[in-house]
Design a protein around this motif. Structure first.
Motif, PDB file in Angstrom:
ATOM      1  N   LYS A  86      30.384 -36.964  17.830  1.00  0.00           N
ATOM      2  CA  LYS A  86      29.011 -36.971  17.109  1.00  0.00           C
ATOM      3  C   LYS A  86      27.959 -36.721  17.998  1.00  0.00           C
ATOM      4  N   VAL A  87      27.887 -37.669  19.060  1.00  0.00           N
ATOM      5  CA  VAL A  87      26.785 -37.644  20.376  1.00  0.00           C
ATOM      6  C   VAL A  87      26.802 -36.065  20.639  1.00  0.00           C
ATOM      7  N   LYS A  88      28.089 -35.307  20.965  1.00  0.00           N
ATOM      8  CA  LYS A  88      28.389 -34.186  21.388  1.00  0.00           C
ATOM      9  C   LYS A  88      27.558 -33.021  20.171  1.00  0.00           C
ATOM     10  N   ASP A  89      27.801 -33.185  18.994  1.00  0.00           N
ATOM     11  CA  ASP A  89      27.139 -32.525  17.933  1.00  0.00           C
ATOM     12  C   ASP A  89      25.624 -32.488  18.107  1.00  0.00           C
ATOM     13  N   SER A  90      25.332 -33.628  18.312  1.00  0.00           N
ATOM     14  CA  SER A  90      23.695 -33.877  18.384  1.00  0.00           C
ATOM     15  C   SER A  90      23.084 -33.210  19.502  1.00  0.00           C
ATOM     16  N   ALA A  91      23.585 -33.463  20.729  1.00  0.00           N
ATOM     17  CA  ALA A  91      23.288 -32.881  22.085  1.00  0.00           C
ATOM     18  C   ALA A  91      23.372 -31.144  21.834  1.00  0.00           C
ATOM     19  N   GLU A  92      24.257 -30.627  20.967  1.00  0.00           N
ATOM     20  CA  GLU A  92      24.304 -29.118  20.921  1.00  0.00           C
ATOM     21  C   GLU A  92      23.447 -28.640  19.972  1.00  0.00           C
ATOM     22  N   LYS A  93      23.000 -29.232  19.056  1.00  0.00           N
ATOM     23  CA  LYS A  93      22.360 -28.783  18.102  1.00  0.00           C
ATOM     24  C   LYS A  93      20.527 -29.056  18.167  1.00  0.00           C
ATOM     25  N   PHE A  94      20.253 -30.082  18.873  1.00  0.00           N
ATOM     26  CA  PHE A  94      18.920 -30.402  18.953  1.00  0.00           C
ATOM     27  C   PHE A  94      18.278 -29.963  20.173  1.00  0.00           C
ATOM     28  N   ALA A  95      16.968 -29.950  20.265  1.00  0.00           N
ATOM     29  CA  ALA A  95      16.634 -29.556  21.578  1.00  0.00           C
ATOM     30  C   ALA A  95      15.826 -30.562  22.198  1.00  0.00           C
ATOM     31  N   VAL A  96      15.416 -30.581  23.661  1.00  0.00           N
ATOM     32  CA  VAL A  96      14.562 -31.733  24.342  1.00  0.00           C
ATOM     33  C   VAL A  96      13.275 -31.008  24.644  1.00  0.00           C
ATOM     34  N   LEU A  97      12.221 -31.848  24.084  1.00  0.00           N
ATOM     35  CA  LEU A  97      10.986 -31.302  24.208  1.00  0.00           C
ATOM     36  C   LEU A  97      10.204 -31.933  25.316  1.00  0.00           C
ATOM     37  N   GLN A  98      10.647 -33.317  25.692  1.00  0.00           N
ATOM     38  CA  GLN A  98       9.937 -34.124  26.679  1.00  0.00           C
ATOM     39  C   GLN A  98      11.112 -34.528  27.601  1.00  0.00           C
ATOM     40  N   PHE A  99      10.472 -34.581  28.745  1.00  0.00           N
ATOM     41  CA  PHE A  99      11.539 -35.141  29.658  1.00  0.00           C
ATOM     42  C   PHE A  99      10.804 -36.079  30.540  1.00  0.00           C
ATOM     43  N   GLY A 100      10.944 -37.552  30.826  1.00  0.00           N
ATOM     44  CA  GLY A 100      10.263 -38.523  31.396  1.00  0.00           C
ATOM     45  C   GLY A 100      10.929 -38.779  32.805  1.00  0.00           C
TER      46      GLY A 100
END
Length: 717
Positions: A86-100
């Motif tokens: 489930k974590v893999k699915d989330s990381a593959e489908k959504f984008a990162v827009l901010q990185f602190g």
């Protein structure tokens, strides 16, 4: 990032990060380095120095969402391997827009940490051609609605966000560009076909004469001062003599792509001492040259120089497109202690976006992550692994904001006090550029740069509670190897709701008994081999009615618990493992029998409509591994099941075809007769077998009815 906070990643994080208006800047005076592609290069150079000198680096990510469908949310009935999927699915489908990114360095003269918070805005724009035509990612509508209500500007993120390539994408891009350079830096092979059009014949003859005249002029004037301009009504077509890599050359301007191909044909047919060269790629709009060489060796040397130049330019282009991944490579190469809060999803995103495709299993994933980042610590694990910290947290929920408020009151309030709790805090100063400050207002929570700062502050205070004396520590001592931290490093929560923890060093998984999880568990101990998954049942059925249907057949104590994945599917946990196979077999038997006995069976209500499906827990895991994202679990399972059945049918058809071919090779009459006789015997056996199976199925149904009736009588007594 806490994966159980409401789905909002693109909302508050992106809105605050992208608000460059004066009013937005005045609302928070927390010193934070905002980074877009316009100032990325100089900031990266500064960050290299800060990370090299840091004791640890805190990170935080903001995404466009957390779960692609409701049933993919973290559930209490999720086994650890399913949690990873489930974590893999989330990381593959959504984008990162901010990185602190916030490096922390201990300053012994100030007896405090110096923090350098950076808020990077990133966007997966396509700078160079890669294998996939474009990036795609999901964005949950609740986040978009939130931004729209407050009129946040998405254009800043799209146009100013820093792009990136993963390591795999970089390698693939270099290969593609290298092959392109091979083709562009040498004389392209043009078809040596006869010219059909009169205009082409006249053009090639004129260019042949022009190049001959130009070359002869060079030989007469070794100083290269000769310049020739073509006498033509088209003034845009000019042949201007320049020098290219210390060789005389003609710069071709104003020619069409078709005319340039004809010029290549002229050079190939008539001139061994001239070379056609394209500068800055094969785009006809770029500079095209005809270069004079003194010999064959000189020509080969020229082609090598051009090829090397093209490769260098291509590598520079790829390096520029690598973008934000340079930050990830920096953190990996420095081997610093990376600190996050409930950060397993964050680490999965980092790997997926900047390293390569996520492995199919958690064991492979942790092995790969450990090579890139050998020292990771999760403050959520740290706060729940120590009794002193649990008491300090007053057994409250260990969200990042509450941990920051309780452990770092002096920092979070930005105030001075003589209170003992304040005095015990590890001091932290913030430095952005040349400005260092210990007084500020609170920043914007859930903004990646500020969340990374809060995470680092919580970690510093937690270390102090564990007895780590930063002032007494030797400058050469790496914090990642501190003996008081060793048992906490590389432990991350796979699932906070269940307390599942995975060790990034070994891949081992266990359950952590944490202080904040002292609430009464909703479900008893879960035994996954005793779970059956049912979906597609009539929508009118409730959990209580499903329990009653099954209990009437297998006994009143046969069902331990029922859990809804969504409105279309449930988990049924049986009291015994054998009940799972018995239930699946009985369901199959009932569906193959349409007699009156089946209609009267207690399970008839559950199977009404003929769309009810059931499977064991392993099938649930396989469905979770599917990349598709149907909103309802029944639709997801049906799509997955159709593919599975199709493969079985194709396989069976292939075997039947092979058997027919083998039998067709036997052409002897006696053999054929024997084969026919055997075929009749087999047909007879099949009829008997089908009849026998039908009787057995009928008996099974009657037996289950009798058992159900007996249980009902005993219950009434």
């Amino acid at each position: 990032m806490n994966t159980h906070r409401p789905v909002r990643a693109i909302s508050r994080a992106l809105s605050r990060a992208l608000s460059h208006s004066p009013s937005a800047q005045q609302s928070s005076t927390f010193p934070l380095k905002n980074v877009t592609k316009s100032n990325f290069e100089p900031v990266l150079a500064e960050l290299r120095r800060h990370v090299a000198a840091a004791d640890f680096v805190a990170v935080d990510l903001e995404m466009t969402g957390v779960t692609s469908t409701p049933w993919r949310d973290s559930l209490e009935f999720d086994r650890s391997d399913v949690c990873y999927l489930k974590v893999k699915d989330s990381a593959e489908k959504f984008a990162v827009l901010q990185f602190g990114v916030c490096p922390f360095r201990w300053d012994s003269s100030k007896r405090s940490f110096i923090a350098h918070p950076h808020n990077f805005y990133i966007f997966p724009s396509q700078e160079i051609p890669v294998k996939n035509p474009s990036y795609e990612f999901l964005c949950q509508t609740t986040s978009i609605d939130f931004l729209a209500k407050y009129q946040f500007d998405f254009n800043v993120c799209i146009h100013e966000g820093i792009s990136y390539l993963s390591r795999g994408q970089e390698s693939e891009a270099l290969k593609r560009l290298s092959l392109a350079c091979e083709d562009e830096s040498t004389l392209k092979e043009v078809m040596d076909a006869p010219l059909v059009k009169m205009a082409d014949t006249l053009f090639t003859e004129r260019m042949k004469n022009t190049f001959t005249e130009w070359r002869d002029g060079l030989l007469r004037n070794r100083n290269g001062g000769f310049q020739f301009q073509q006498n033509s009504n088209d003034r845009q077509q000019q042949l201007e003599t320049i020098f290219f890599k210390m060789r005389p050359a003609i710069s071709l301007n104003g020619f069409t792509s078709h005319q340039l191909r004809l010029i290549q044909l002229v050079i190939k047919r008539h001139f061994q001492d001239l070379s056609y060269v394209q500068i800055n790629g094969g785009d006809p709009r770029q500079q095209q040259l005809v270069v004079h060489t003194d010999s064959k060796d000189d020509r080969e040397l020229l082609m090598k120089e051009v090829k090397d130049e093209h490769l260098r330019q291509a590598e520079m282009k790829v390096q520029a497109a690598v973008g934000f991944r340079h930050v990830i490579d920096l953190l990996s190469s420095e081997k610093k202690l990376i600190v996050g809060h409930n950060c397993f999803l964050d680490i999965a995103h980092i790997y997926s976006k900047f390293v390569g495709p996520l492995p199919s299993t958690a064991e492979e994933f942790v092995s790969s992550v450990n090579k890139c980042f050998p020292h990771i610590i999760d403050t959520k694990v740290l706060l729940n692994a120590n009794n002193v910290l649990q008491q300090r947290m007053k057994k409250s929920q260990t969200s990042l904001s509450s941990a920051f408020a309780l452990l770092c009151p002096q920092i979070s309030l930005g105030a001075k006090s003589t209170d003992m709790a304040f005095q015990l805090c590890v001091k932290v100063e913030v430095q952005v550029d040349d400005l260092r400050s210990s007084n500020w207002n609170s920043g914007a929570k859930h903004e990646a740069g500020y969340d990374a700062f809060m995470t680092g502050c919580v970690f510093a205070q937690a270390c102090s509670h564990l007895g780590i004396d930063f002032q007494a520590r030797l400058p050469s001592e790496e914090l990642a190897y501190n003996e008081k931290l060793q048992k906490h490093i590389n432990l991350l929560f796979l699932s906070w709701s269940k307390g599942d923890v995975i060790d990034l060093s070994t891949g081992n998984k266990n359950v952590m008994s944490v202080g904040s999880r002292n609430r009464k568990k909703r479900y008893p101990e879960i035994l996954f081999k005793s779970i059956a998954l049912i979906w597609g049942f009539p929508s009118k059925l409730k959990a209580r009615e499903i329990r009653e249907c099954i209990s009437r057949v297998f006994g009143p104590s046969s069902v331990v618990s029922i859990y809804h994945l969504d409105e279309t599917a449930v988990f049924v946990q049986f009291s015994k493992e054998k009940f799972v196979s018995e239930f699946l077999n009985l369901k199959d038997t009932l569906e193959r029998n349409d007699g009156p006995v089946s209609v009267l069976h207690p399970l008839a209500g559950l199977l009404e409509g003929g769309n009810t499906r059931a499977a064991d827990y392993e099938t649930y895991k396989e469905i979770c591994s599917s990349p598709s994202a149907k909103v309802l679990f029944a639709d997801q399972a049906e799509a997955f099941g159709i593919k599975w059945k199709t493969k079985l049918v194709e396989s069976k058809a292939s075997l039947d075809s092979q058997e027919c071919e083998c039998s067709g090779d036997k052409n002897a009459v006696n053999t054929a007769s024997k084969s026919d006789a055997k075929s009749e015997d087999r047909n007879t056996d099949n009829v008997q077998s089908d009849s026998s199976n039908a009787r057995i199925s009928h008996y099974k149904i009657i037996d289950s009815l009798i058992a159900a009736r007996g249980d009902q009588v005993r219950t009434n007594l």
